[in-house]
Scaffold this active site. Structure first.
Site, PDB file in Angstrom:
ATOM      1  N   GLY A  91       3.627   1.183 -11.470  1.00 55.18           N
ATOM      2  CA  GLY A  91       2.858   2.405 -11.140  1.00 55.18           C
ATOM      3  C   GLY A  91       2.299   2.901 -12.495  1.00 55.18           C
ATOM      4  CD1 TRP A 146      -2.456  -1.788  -0.091  1.00 55.42           C
ATOM      5  CD2 TRP A 146      -3.008  -1.491   2.332  1.00 55.42           C
ATOM      6  NE1 TRP A 146      -3.459  -2.488   0.097  1.00 55.42           N
ATOM      7  CE2 TRP A 146      -3.852  -2.661   1.393  1.00 55.42           C
ATOM      8  CE3 TRP A 146      -2.864  -1.230   3.465  1.00 55.42           C
ATOM      9  CZ2 TRP A 146      -4.722  -3.206   2.305  1.00 55.42           C
ATOM     10  CZ3 TRP A 146      -3.933  -1.979   4.221  1.00 55.42           C
ATOM     11  CH2 TRP A 146      -4.861  -2.935   3.487  1.00 55.42           C
ATOM     12  CG  HIS A 196       9.591  -0.789  -3.699  1.00 59.19           C
ATOM     13  ND1 HIS A 196       9.489   0.370  -4.490  1.00 59.19           N
ATOM     14  CD2 HIS A 196       8.495  -1.517  -4.049  1.00 59.19           C
ATOM     15  CE1 HIS A 196       8.350   0.241  -5.318  1.00 59.19           C
ATOM     16  NE2 HIS A 196       7.888  -0.723  -5.119  1.00 59.19           N
ATOM     17  CD  GLU A 208       7.912  -4.518  -7.389  1.00 52.51           C
ATOM     18  OE1 GLU A 208       6.639  -4.595  -7.292  1.00 52.51           O
ATOM     19  OE2 GLU A 208       8.721  -3.617  -6.723  1.00 52.51           O
TER      20      GLU A 208
HETATM   21  P1  PGA Z   1       2.200  -1.146  -9.072  1.00 49.15           P
HETATM   22  O1  PGA Z   1       3.447  -1.323  -7.806  1.00 49.15           O
HETATM   23  O2  PGA Z   1       1.370  -2.229  -8.942  1.00 49.15           O
HETATM   24  O3  PGA Z   1       1.643   0.226  -8.912  1.00 49.15           O
HETATM   25  O4  PGA Z   1       3.079  -1.162 -10.243  1.00 49.15           O
HETATM   26  C1  PGA Z   1       4.089  -2.252  -7.687  1.00 49.15           C
HETATM   27  C2  PGA Z   1       5.411  -1.938  -6.669  1.00 49.15           C
HETATM   28  O5  PGA Z   1       5.818  -1.037  -6.574  1.00 49.15           O
HETATM   29  O6  PGA Z   1       5.601  -2.995  -5.741  1.00 49.15           O
END
Ligand code: PGA
Length: 257
Positions: free
Chosen positions: A175, A10, A98, A169
């Site tokens: 995002g 979140w 992250h 990722e």
């Molecule tokens: P997102 O974010 O699903 O909005 O792309 C994923 C994340 O940053 O872990």
């Protein structure tokens, strides 16, 4: 299908009141589901301490995770978050490295490596995020990932009861909202997961490699979630934006049966 991990990140999007309300709603909904998958909710730190109180006496229907931790458990570190305290709050997982922290807060892979060690030492399962900043050629992308993994997991060791999660990722896919084409192609994801598995096996040996799960994060929606697991061969998903909308997040949970 093998048990999958579905993780909600979140970030800093919700007020404490909204976060607690979401957890209470999800708790009621999970009680009705028969899902065998592992659901992990990662609210911000302030919300975590409130929900841990709410969940204390209740049957465990999902796990809690933090979005970061410090690389020491105790000491004179103003403003930092102790992984030992996260464990005490009832967290099982912690997201480490992250891309938003790597980029906005200039967190290096060396720092991330220390955080991973301390998290494991405190009994947390680290969700280690890796990924290229932009689309690169296969060779360049793999070189980048290999370096990021090797430094982040430097000198790591796991006891038989411990495990880690590697979240692939790609930063360019995070995002972007709900557009399918803006997330990673599941076929490309499969090649990345295969590559990460090869690296882990080669550099860390079979005993460690078999205690690693490989998940995907980056604009996951209820329309794409199944493909990342099925065609992309991911062991789970790290969901940001779509996890804020409980209807959408429930559909993601239901898509992975
Ligand atoms: P997102 O974010 O699903 O909005 O792309 C994923 C994340 O940053 O872990």
């Amino acid at each position: 299908m093998k048990k999958k991990l579905i993780i909600a990140n979140w970030k800093m999007n919700l007020s404490i009141r909204q976060g607690v309300k979401n957890i209470q709603t999800l708790y009621r909904e999970c009680a009705k589901k028969k899902s065998k998958n592992t659901l992990v909710l990662c609210p911000d730190f302030t919300t975590l301490s409130c929900v841990s109180h709410f969940l204390k006496e209740k049957k465990k229907l999902f796990s809690l995770g933090a979005q970061d931790c410090f690389y020491e458990s105790r000491g004179t570190y103003t403003g930092e978050i102790s992984p030992q305290n996260l464990k005490e709050l009832g967290c099982d997982y912690v997201i480490i490295g992250h891309s938003e922290r790597r980029m906005i807060l200039q967190e290096s892979s060396d720092t991330i490596s220390k955080k991973i060690h301390q998290a494991i030492f405190c009994g947390l399962i680290p969700i280690v995020c890796v990924g290229e900043q932009k689309l690169l050629s296969q060779k360049q992308g793999n070189n980048f990932l290999e370096k990021q993994i090797l430094v982040s997991l430097n000198h790591i060791s796991l006891s038989p009861s411990q495990s880690i999660v590697i979240a692939y990722e790609p930063v360019w896919a995070i995002g972007t909202g709900t557009s399918y084409h803006a997330s990673c192609d599941p076929i490309l994801l499969k090649t990345k997961i295969d590559f990460l598995k090869t690296i882990m096996l080669k550099k860390f040996g079979v005993h460690l490699a078999k205690r690693v799960s490989y998940i995907y994060g980056g604009s996951v929606t209820s329309k794409t979630s199944h493909a990342f697991i099925k065609e992309g061969t991911a062991d789970g998903l790290l969901v940001g934006t779509a996890s804020l909308d409980l209807k959408e997040f429930n559909e993601i949970i239901d898509s992975i049966v």
